[in-house]
Design a protein around this motif. Structure first.
Motif, PDB file in Angstrom:
ATOM      1  N   VAL A  39     -23.006   1.274 -47.527  1.00 39.26           N
ATOM      2  CA  VAL A  39     -21.828   1.216 -47.082  1.00 39.26           C
ATOM      3  C   VAL A  39     -21.667   2.127 -46.558  1.00 39.26           C
ATOM      4  CG1 VAL A  39     -19.585   1.966 -48.592  1.00 39.26           C
ATOM      5  CG2 VAL A  39     -21.227   0.544 -49.504  1.00 39.26           C
ATOM      6  N   LEU A  40     -22.197   3.166 -46.148  1.00 36.02           N
ATOM      7  CA  LEU A  40     -22.265   4.775 -45.366  1.00 36.02           C
ATOM      8  C   LEU A  40     -22.016   3.988 -44.032  1.00 36.02           C
ATOM      9  CD1 LEU A  40     -23.009   7.352 -47.342  1.00 36.02           C
ATOM     10  CD2 LEU A  40     -21.204   6.947 -47.303  1.00 36.02           C
ATOM     11  N   VAL A  41     -23.564   3.678 -44.127  1.00 34.89           N
ATOM     12  CA  VAL A  41     -23.892   2.811 -43.201  1.00 34.89           C
ATOM     13  C   VAL A  41     -22.775   1.961 -42.268  1.00 34.89           C
ATOM     14  CG1 VAL A  41     -25.463   1.853 -41.761  1.00 34.89           C
ATOM     15  CG2 VAL A  41     -26.187   3.358 -43.234  1.00 34.89           C
ATOM     16  N   LEU A  42     -22.130   0.691 -42.880  1.00 33.60           N
ATOM     17  CA  LEU A  42     -21.470   0.083 -42.870  1.00 33.60           C
ATOM     18  C   LEU A  42     -20.026   0.758 -41.912  1.00 33.60           C
ATOM     19  CD1 LEU A  42     -20.097  -2.476 -42.608  1.00 33.60           C
ATOM     20  CD2 LEU A  42     -19.940  -2.754 -44.902  1.00 33.60           C
ATOM     21  N   MET A  43     -19.035   2.079 -42.884  1.00 35.51           N
ATOM     22  CA  MET A  43     -17.998   2.372 -43.053  1.00 35.51           C
ATOM     23  C   MET A  43     -18.647   3.312 -40.975  1.00 35.51           C
ATOM     24  SD  MET A  43     -17.620   4.090 -46.009  1.00 35.51           S
ATOM     25  CE  MET A  43     -16.594   5.294 -45.186  1.00 35.51           C
ATOM     26  N   CYS A  44     -19.366   3.212 -40.457  1.00 41.43           N
ATOM     27  CA  CYS A  44     -19.869   4.208 -39.168  1.00 41.43           C
ATOM     28  C   CYS A  44     -19.521   2.805 -38.443  1.00 41.43           C
ATOM     29  CB  CYS A  44     -20.881   5.195 -39.404  1.00 41.43           C
ATOM     30  SG  CYS A  44     -21.391   6.277 -40.602  1.00 41.43           S
ATOM     31  N   THR A 100     -12.888  -2.350 -39.649  1.00 40.13           N
ATOM     32  CA  THR A 100     -11.517  -2.294 -39.976  1.00 40.13           C
ATOM     33  C   THR A 100     -11.109  -2.916 -40.840  1.00 40.13           C
ATOM     34  OG1 THR A 100     -11.637  -5.038 -39.881  1.00 40.13           O
ATOM     35  CG2 THR A 100     -12.121  -3.723 -37.816  1.00 40.13           C
ATOM     36  N   THR A 101      -9.886  -2.929 -41.189  1.00 36.28           N
ATOM     37  CA  THR A 101      -8.755  -2.904 -42.076  1.00 36.28           C
ATOM     38  C   THR A 101      -9.412  -4.523 -43.083  1.00 36.28           C
ATOM     39  OG1 THR A 101      -6.515  -4.023 -41.074  1.00 36.28           O
ATOM     40  CG2 THR A 101      -6.790  -1.456 -41.580  1.00 36.28           C
ATOM     41  N   PRO A 127      -8.771  -0.956 -36.785  1.00 35.70           N
ATOM     42  CA  PRO A 127     -10.018  -0.218 -36.328  1.00 35.70           C
ATOM     43  C   PRO A 127      -9.769   0.284 -36.720  1.00 35.70           C
ATOM     44  CG  PRO A 127      -9.176  -1.066 -34.040  1.00 35.70           C
ATOM     45  CD  PRO A 127      -7.967  -1.282 -34.994  1.00 35.70           C
ATOM     46  N   LEU A 128     -11.499   1.098 -38.075  1.00 35.18           N
ATOM     47  CA  LEU A 128     -11.386   2.203 -39.669  1.00 35.18           C
ATOM     48  C   LEU A 128     -12.261   2.790 -38.887  1.00 35.18           C
ATOM     49  CD1 LEU A 128      -9.569   0.972 -42.034  1.00 35.18           C
ATOM     50  CD2 LEU A 128      -8.378   2.271 -40.893  1.00 35.18           C
ATOM     51  N   VAL A 141     -15.547   9.916 -43.326  1.00 33.30           N
ATOM     52  CA  VAL A 141     -15.812  10.100 -44.788  1.00 33.30           C
ATOM     53  C   VAL A 141     -16.731  10.484 -45.026  1.00 33.30           C
ATOM     54  CG1 VAL A 141     -15.432   8.595 -46.455  1.00 33.30           C
ATOM     55  CG2 VAL A 141     -13.508   8.823 -45.277  1.00 33.30           C
ATOM     56  N   ALA A 142     -18.011   9.491 -44.170  1.00 31.32           N
ATOM     57  CA  ALA A 142     -19.646   9.299 -44.900  1.00 31.32           C
ATOM     58  C   ALA A 142     -19.894  10.625 -44.570  1.00 31.32           C
ATOM     59  CB  ALA A 142     -20.065   8.039 -43.281  1.00 31.32           C
TER      60      ALA A 142
END
Length: 553
Positions: A239-244, A249-250, A317-318, A325-326
């Motif tokens: 999940v942390l890798v995905l967030m980067c 996105t939303t 885009p987030l 956050v990561a």
């Protein structure tokens, strides 16, 4: 030319069947627990060699891999060679070469497992088609759902297939599911669930969303019931890798909210069942969130509704916020671990102390396994530090190091419960360096080709497994699947391949290009033959393994 094309197409279908057999059928391959380890090892070993030799024979008669699959300067191939070579050297000078070759001193995965998984990696890399991910992911979702349901049934002492009829109830409390021991089950889920969840995250349209949403629903159940902290660690890392990533996105958050709702739904009813109905086995770390299941479910639903109706279909885009956050999450975890372990006056954090403070009791005595493995390696002469004591020789080397100080608890460990520490002790510093090189070379290539189809989900699956490996062991139930995923990753990192179409002659001798069909074949027609071949080959190879490797039983 036409024969070469046909041979290559047949090799591609065979490679697809090979992947389905190992990733989807083999995890359901089970026998009595009394010989589970050797039974699983010999089955997948026979299966892998049969497919690899078959694909090798096709290559000899003209089924050449597509251009770009192999090149002299490819660092991933050199890293694979180093990994195999260091394993060979450590086996040759092992404390017991025969045991190291077959893995009899550990969990049935010695140098032979290195050989057949390396061969499987090369076979998949050579012939696996680039367009198979969607079907493969759905089939893995079906397998994960079956394994999870059987896991839950065994928690409630329901054994449909008689697998544990001869096993004591106290053992069944720790050993349930078709994958055998609970940690092996979590290892499979560590790489299967990221693939299943990612397919749901990126699914477009109602039909595809439902198609991939069903396996994702059972994936939420797996998170709520599989009793292993390593699974939480692996999924969290993915999940942390995905967030980067720039694809975060939303819309991704909206789908993650749905997955969260799946999880809290299952965690809630499992909490109720554990409270009101007798169950056996441990309680997973994530299952503790079942105490807040209602609140968590409502929050996830509200988050989904706000993003779905509030933004009116827009995607924001987030990834910049995700990277912040990561980074903060990783920094906070590292800081807490440092303070909890190295600052004597650091205040207690309650139940979090069981996770943060590393001691002999940490992680069901994994701290003991780590300490004795590290101490055993430090006690070795310099040449043993470099090339190791031999694959699978952790227990033998550890008992020799402990001597009269060997305790009953120490004597139970036949593996380090940390793949990297185990690699360090058994194949030495050179073996660990080769494995890290192999991992880094593949992840570096994946980072450069993240947007190519298939790269992101397979990378997330491997990241999850590699994080899970910090608290787990390398076994024949899991490692063959991981090596095939590494091979598949290299295939997805390549530019899109356009296979030459076979030509057909006209009456006057002229040649025209073969017309492509207007509509793609149906899913059942496309995937039924390789799926059937996978089931048949697993059954045949499983039976044949009893003869070929009868001396191991």
């Amino acid at each position: 030319m036409q024969q070469t094309i046909r041979l290559r197409q047949f090799a591609a279908r065979s490679a697809t069947a090979f992947l389905l057999a190992v990733l989807c059928v083999y995890p359901l391959y089970i026998d009595k627990f009394s010989n589970l380890g050797v039974f699983k090892f010999t089955g997948v070993c026979t299966l892998s060699w049969v497919f690899c030799l078959g694909l090798g024979a096709l290559a000899l008669v003209g089924a050449q891999p597509a251009p770009g699959r192999f090149s002299r300067g490819d660092t991933t191939l050199w890293a694979l060679g180093a990994f195999v070579l260091t394993g060979l050297v450590s086996t040759a000078v092992s404390l017991s070469p025969v045991s190291s070759f077959w893995g009899l001193g550990g969990y049935y995965g010695g140098f032979m497992m290195v050989l057949f998984t390396a061969a499987g990696y090369l076979a998949v890399r050579a012939f696996a088609p680039q367009q198979l991910l969607n079907g493969l992911t759905f089939c893995m979702g079906i397998t994960a759902a079956i394994v999870t349901v059987l896991y839950v049934l065994n928690i409630f002492n329901i054994d449909l297939i008689g697998t544990y009829a001869d096993t004591a109830v106290v053992e069944r409390a720790q050993f349930f599911s078709t994958l055998g021991q609970k940690n092996f089950n979590s290892g499979y889920m560590a790489f299967a669930l990221p693939l299943v969840f990612y397919a749901f995250l990126v699914a477009r349209g109602v039909r595809h969303t439902i198609f991939y949403g069903i396996p994702a629903f059972f994936g939420g159940l797996a998170l709520a019931v599989v009793d292993a902290e390593g699974l939480a660690l692996g999924i969290g890392a993915a999940v942390l890798v995905l967030m980067c990533q720039k694809m975060f996105t939303t819309r991704t958050v909206r789908r993650l909210a749905v997955l969260g709702a799946f999880f809290f739904f299952h965690a809630g009813w499992m909490q109720y069942m554990r409270t009101h109905v007798y169950t056996q086995g441990g309680k997973p770390m994530l299952a503790a969130l079942g105490h807040f299941a209602t609140d968590g479910f409502v929050i996830c639903v509200l988050l989904w509704a706000v993003l779905r109706f509030g933004l009116k279909g827009r995607e924001i885009p987030l990834w910049r916020a995700g990277r912040v956050v990561a980074a903060l999450a990783v920094a906070a975890v590292v800081l807490l671990y440092g303070l909890a372990n190295f600052w004597p006056g650091f205040p207690s954090l309650g139940r979090l102390d069981d996770v943060l403070i590393i001691n002999d009791n940490w992680g069901t005595y994994r701290g003991t396994a780590w300490r004795i493995t590290w101490s055993t390696w430090l006690d070795q002469p310099l040449w043993r530090k470099l090339i190791g004591v031999g694959t699978g020789m952790m227990h033998t080397a550890m008992t020799a190091w402990a001597g009269e100080d060997l305790t009953a608890r120490m004597n139970t460990f036949y593996a380090a419960h940390n793949e990297y520490l185990e690699q360090l002790l058994t194949t030495g510093l050179l073996g660990l360096a080769a494995w890290v090189w192999f991992i880094a070379a593949h992840l570096r290539r994946a980072a450069k080709n993240w947007l190519r189809p298939g790269v992101a989900p397979v990378t997330l699956a491997l990241v999850s497994y590699l994080a899970h490996a910090v608290v787990s062991i390398r076994v024949s139930m899991i490692f063959p699947e991981v090596m095939l995923l590494f091979g598949l990753l290299t295939v997805f990192c390549l530019p899109p391949e356009t296979a030459p179409a076979p030509a057909e002659k006209k009456r006057h001798g002229k040649v025209k290009k073969h017309q492509q069909p207007q509509a793609q074949s149906g899913l059942i027609r496309l995937w039924a033959p390789p799926a059937l071949a996978a089931v048949v080959m697993m059954a045949v190879c499983g039976a044949a393994s009893r003869v070929v490797f009868g001396f191991l039983f």
